[in-house]
Design an enzyme around this catalytic site. Structure first.
Site, PDB file in Angstrom:
ATOM      1  N   LYS A 163     -11.467   5.860  -0.163  1.00  0.00           N
ATOM      2  CA  LYS A 163     -10.514   6.960   0.021  1.00  0.00           C
ATOM      3  C   LYS A 163     -10.277   7.658  -1.320  1.00  0.00           C
ATOM      4  CE  LYS A 163      -6.054   7.415   0.029  1.00  0.00           C
ATOM      5  NZ  LYS A 163      -6.004   8.769  -0.602  1.00  0.00           N
ATOM      6  N   GLU A 222      -6.238  -1.268 -11.201  1.00  0.00           N
ATOM      7  CA  GLU A 222      -6.220  -0.592 -12.508  1.00  0.00           C
ATOM      8  C   GLU A 222      -5.061   0.397 -12.445  1.00  0.00           C
ATOM      9  OE1 GLU A 222      -6.241   1.894 -15.002  1.00  0.00           O
ATOM     10  OE2 GLU A 222      -8.218   2.657 -14.428  1.00  0.00           O
ATOM     11  N   CYS A 256      -4.772   7.104 -17.698  1.00  0.00           N
ATOM     12  CA  CYS A 256      -4.005   5.863 -17.691  1.00  0.00           C
ATOM     13  C   CYS A 256      -3.973   5.259 -19.087  1.00  0.00           C
ATOM     14  CB  CYS A 256      -4.586   4.892 -16.680  1.00  0.00           C
ATOM     15  SG  CYS A 256      -6.362   4.780 -16.801  1.00  0.00           S
ATOM     16  N   GLU A 300       5.524   5.969 -17.971  1.00  0.00           N
ATOM     17  CA  GLU A 300       4.305   6.773 -18.026  1.00  0.00           C
ATOM     18  C   GLU A 300       4.622   8.218 -17.632  1.00  0.00           C
ATOM     19  OE1 GLU A 300       1.100   5.824 -15.183  1.00  0.00           O
ATOM     20  OE2 GLU A 300      -0.233   5.827 -16.917  1.00  0.00           O
TER      21      GLU A 300
HETATM   22  O1  TXE Z   1      -0.371   7.964  -7.704  1.00  0.00           O
HETATM   23  P1  TXE Z   1      -0.664   7.067  -6.441  1.00  0.00           P
HETATM   24  P2  TXE Z   1       0.143   9.489  -7.753  1.00  0.00           P
HETATM   25  C1  TXE Z   1       0.243   7.200 -12.236  1.00  0.00           C
HETATM   26  C2  TXE Z   1       0.785   8.345 -13.090  1.00  0.00           C
HETATM   27  C3  TXE Z   1       1.214   9.338 -12.066  1.00  0.00           C
HETATM   28  C4  TXE Z   1       1.775   8.421 -11.001  1.00  0.00           C
HETATM   29  C5  TXE Z   1       1.873   8.997  -9.629  1.00  0.00           C
HETATM   30  O2  TXE Z   1       1.901   7.905 -13.812  1.00  0.00           O
HETATM   31  O3  TXE Z   1       2.165  10.233 -12.555  1.00  0.00           O
HETATM   32  O4  TXE Z   1       0.885   7.325 -10.996  1.00  0.00           O
HETATM   33  O5  TXE Z   1       0.620   9.564  -9.250  1.00  0.00           O
HETATM   34  C6  TXE Z   1      -3.237   6.318  -2.866  1.00  0.00           C
HETATM   35  N1  TXE Z   1      -1.363   2.654   0.223  1.00  0.00           N
HETATM   36  N2  TXE Z   1      -1.199   7.268 -12.048  1.00  0.00           N
HETATM   37  O6  TXE Z   1       1.301   9.677  -6.847  1.00  0.00           O
HETATM   38  O7  TXE Z   1       0.271   7.419  -5.334  1.00  0.00           O
HETATM   39  C7  TXE Z   1      -3.258   7.818  -3.073  1.00  0.00           C
HETATM   40  O8  TXE Z   1      -3.542   8.500  -1.863  1.00  0.00           O
HETATM   41  C8  TXE Z   1      -2.608   2.853  -0.208  1.00  0.00           C
HETATM   42  C9  TXE Z   1      -1.989   6.467 -12.925  1.00  0.00           C
HETATM   43  O9  TXE Z   1      -1.011  10.383  -7.544  1.00  0.00           O
HETATM   44  O10 TXE Z   1      -0.729   5.672  -6.902  1.00  0.00           O
HETATM   45  C10 TXE Z   1      -4.341   7.944  -4.123  1.00  0.00           C
HETATM   46  O11 TXE Z   1      -5.628   7.876  -3.528  1.00  0.00           O
HETATM   47  N3  TXE Z   1      -2.962   3.861  -1.027  1.00  0.00           N
HETATM   48  C11 TXE Z   1      -3.384   6.373 -12.476  1.00  0.00           C
HETATM   49  C12 TXE Z   1      -4.112   6.709  -4.995  1.00  0.00           C
HETATM   50  O12 TXE Z   1      -3.362   5.800  -4.183  1.00  0.00           O
HETATM   51  C13 TXE Z   1      -1.993   4.696  -1.442  1.00  0.00           C
HETATM   52  C14 TXE Z   1      -3.997   7.551 -11.839  1.00  0.00           C
HETATM   53  C15 TXE Z   1      -3.332   6.962  -6.286  1.00  0.00           C
HETATM   54  O13 TXE Z   1      -2.118   7.570  -5.965  1.00  0.00           O
HETATM   55  C16 TXE Z   1      -0.649   4.528  -1.026  1.00  0.00           C
HETATM   56  C17 TXE Z   1      -3.085   8.249 -10.964  1.00  0.00           C
HETATM   57  C18 TXE Z   1      -0.350   3.449  -0.155  1.00  0.00           C
HETATM   58  N4  TXE Z   1       0.889   3.214   0.271  1.00  0.00           N
HETATM   59  C19 TXE Z   1      -1.734   8.110 -11.125  1.00  0.00           C
HETATM   60  N5  TXE Z   1       0.078   5.506  -1.614  1.00  0.00           N
HETATM   61  C20 TXE Z   1      -4.344   5.611 -13.306  1.00  0.00           C
HETATM   62  N6  TXE Z   1      -4.169   4.291 -13.398  1.00  0.00           N
HETATM   63  O14 TXE Z   1      -5.287   6.173 -13.837  1.00  0.00           O
HETATM   64  C21 TXE Z   1      -0.756   6.259  -2.351  1.00  0.00           C
HETATM   65  N7  TXE Z   1      -2.016   5.779  -2.240  1.00  0.00           N
END
Ligand code: TXE
Length: 502
Positions: A195, A270, A304, A401
């Site tokens: 996904k 990660e 990240c 973050e």
């Molecule tokens: O992250 P999400 P978001 C951090 C960064 C950012 C914050 C929020 O601080 O500001 O997270 O970003 C999927 N079950 N990082 O809201 O929600 C979602 O659809 C399963 C750090 O974009 O964690 C997407 O594919 N999956 C980071 C993925 O999770 C779920 C990079 C990431 O989204 C879900 C991005 C659920 N319940 C954001 N809810 C890094 N480590 O590089 C969401 N997703």
């Protein structure tokens, strides 16, 4: 293709004319069962440029069933490693062949400067598939002698693919994060339900075409764009998914891990970071300023591993802060398709609001804002490069973050103190040291609780080098030989040396 031509291409969207807008399940492009679609927004303007079928639980069911069939009956897990390696090499070749197109799609979807897509995201993705192609025929176990009261035996281990792997990736490096997850899983013979993030589904769809063209059998990779709480959650909960791999927020990482615990399946995470970057005394301040600028502002701060806590020795603190602000103020923010642009828009409205809120919090907490601080323009999601000095450890902007172009500069006076302060944080993803003193470098690199330490460099990513976090930054390692373990299970076979039958 020149930059101008690509700009025209992306602006008029012929790039998207041939791009599939459906789900890729069992080797077919299919609509969502609900018939629903969701918009893909151009972060330069916030305008809708494309619509993609929106997977939900029922679609994930079909994708998992396709992956299950491909794993239980299909050729991919049964193919020799050598053959799988050839297919991965073809994927790498095709990513290189279509590099200009993939780079333009990436910049349109994510907003990163085209030059960065071209020199970083796309070549690193190709390199990742080529690297794991090399591992595909080297996945052998061990032969282990046994000394046992029941007779003479030997044992050997088989490193078998786990099965159906559920992979959920973020939007900051859409194709590269796909490569980090998909390449090792494919090399080891697994089948995948992937996904992409809802903000950036485009290159995952283009990748499905590339995988097919490279000869990945139907059902081996399934791509289900959709939202996290629906499609993402369905992957995590599905009883036929044998392993979960996630990159994203720590908050969602906890949810993914809870689901994995419920079903006792392995999980790699990660997650977020708040990485310290420590500048020693006696350094070339101009160079240190440039390195720290790159460490934080690269990819608009949406990394990240961003060097988001810049610790500078008190002897050079004032000079450093002044120069860091001058450098940030010069940063070219604009259209990612424009030559010379260093920083495009943030990914979406949510991230824009989150970053602006942190800038506000930083000011209220008493940090001194030296430049930036506002949204740039009114269209899209651009943020002015922002620098704070006089940041202290307990401030929210030093602990949480921000994931945006906001540099926080802290002052320190001794080595022991800075190691302790750098470690006093819930995250432990990456870190950096800028120094000419080998004793300082050795003490700090061993003292830091972080999965990566960059010394006199930052944001270097080599396919062969593992990446992952300490503490709440995650579990397990992407990349390198280490990531192979994420996608294999070890079977021990004992064999008698004494007779043909027990
Ligand atoms: O992250 P999400 P978001 C951090 C960064 C950012 C914050 C929020 O601080 O500001 O997270 O970003 C999927 N079950 N990082 O809201 O929600 C979602 O659809 C399963 C750090 O974009 O964690 C997407 O594919 N999956 C980071 C993925 O999770 C779920 C990079 C990431 O989204 C879900 C991005 C659920 N319940 C954001 N809810 C890094 N480590 O590089 C969401 N997703």
């Amino acid at each position: 293709t020149g930059v101008a031509a690509l700009k025209a291409a992306a602006g008029g969207n012929p790039l998207l004319a041939n791009l599939p807008n459906k789900l890729w399940i069992g080797g077919q492009w299919v609509d969502a069962l609900s018939g629903r679609t969701f918009p893909v927004l151009d972060p330069r303007s916030g305008e809708e440029v494309f619509r993609v079928a929106e997977a939900d639980k029922e679609d994930v069911e079909l994708a998992v069933a396709a992956a299950r069939k491909a794993f239980d009956e299909g050729e991919w897990p049964r193919m020799s490693g050598k053959q799988r390696g050839k297919v991965l090499t073809r994927i790498a070749d095709l990513i290189e062949k279509y590099a200009d197109e993939l780079a333009a799609i990436e910049s349109l979807d994510n907003g990163k400067p085209l030059v960065m897509s071209k020199i970083a995201d796309i070549p690193l993705s190709a390199d990742h598939f080529r690297y794991y192609a090399g591992w595909a025929d080297k996945l052998h176990g061990k032969t282990i002698p046994c000394d046992n009261v029941f007779g003479k035996f030997f044992a050997y281990t088989l490193h078998e693919p786990i099965g159906v792997v559920g992979q959920i990736i973020p939007w900051n490096f859409p194709l590269l994060m796909l490569a980090w997850k998909v390449a090792p899983a494919l090399a080891t013979g697994n089948c995948i339900v992937l996904k992409p993030a809802e903000q950036t589904p485009l290159n995952a769809l283009r990748f499905a075409q590339i995988a097919e063209e490279a000869g990945v059998p139907a059902g081996t990779i399934n791509v289900v764009p959709g939202y996290g709480p629906t499609a993402g959650a369905a992957i995590c909960k599905h009883p036929q998914v044998d392993k979960l791999a996630f990159t994203g927020s720590t908050e969602v990482g906890r949810i993914v891990m809870r689901e994995a615990a419920e079903r006792i399946v392995p999980v790699t995470l990660e997650l977020g970071g708040k990485s310290p970057l420590i500048v020693d005394k006696n350094v070339d301040v101009d160079k240190a300023v440039e390195d720290c600028h790159f460490a934080l502002f690269f990819n608009h701060g949406q990394c990240c591993a961003a060097g988001s806590r810049t610790y500078v020795h008190e002897s050079i603190y004032d000079e450093f802060c002044e120069k860091a602000a001058a450098r940030a103020a010069k940063r070219v923010v604009g259209d990612p398709f424009q030559e010379g642009t260093e920083q495009g828009p943030q990914i979406d409205e949510d991230q824009l609001r989150k970053i602006l809120a942190y800038i506000d919090i930083g000011q209220r907490e008493g940090a001194t804002m030296l430049c930036g601080g506002k949204q740039k323009g009114t269209a899209g999601y651009f943020v002015e490069p922002t620098v704070f000095r006089d940041v202290t450890d307990t401030m929210k902007i030093a602990q949480e973050e921000i994931f945006g172009p906001v540099q926080c500069i802290l002052k320190y006076s001794s080595t022991e103190e800075v190691i302790a302060r750098a470690n006093a944080c819930e995250y432990g993803l990456a870190s950096g040291i800028i120094s000419n003193d080998v004793n300082f470098i050795n003490s700090v690199s061993r003292g830091l609780k972080a999965g990566t330490v960059w010394v006199n460099c930052y944001n270097v990513y080599e396919s062969a080098v593992p990446f992952g976090g300490y503490k709440t930054s995650g579990i397990g390692r992407d990349k390198g030989e280490y990531a192979l373990e994420n996608y294999t299970v070890t079977k021990a076979v004992y064999q008698s040396l004494e007779s043909n039958q027990c």
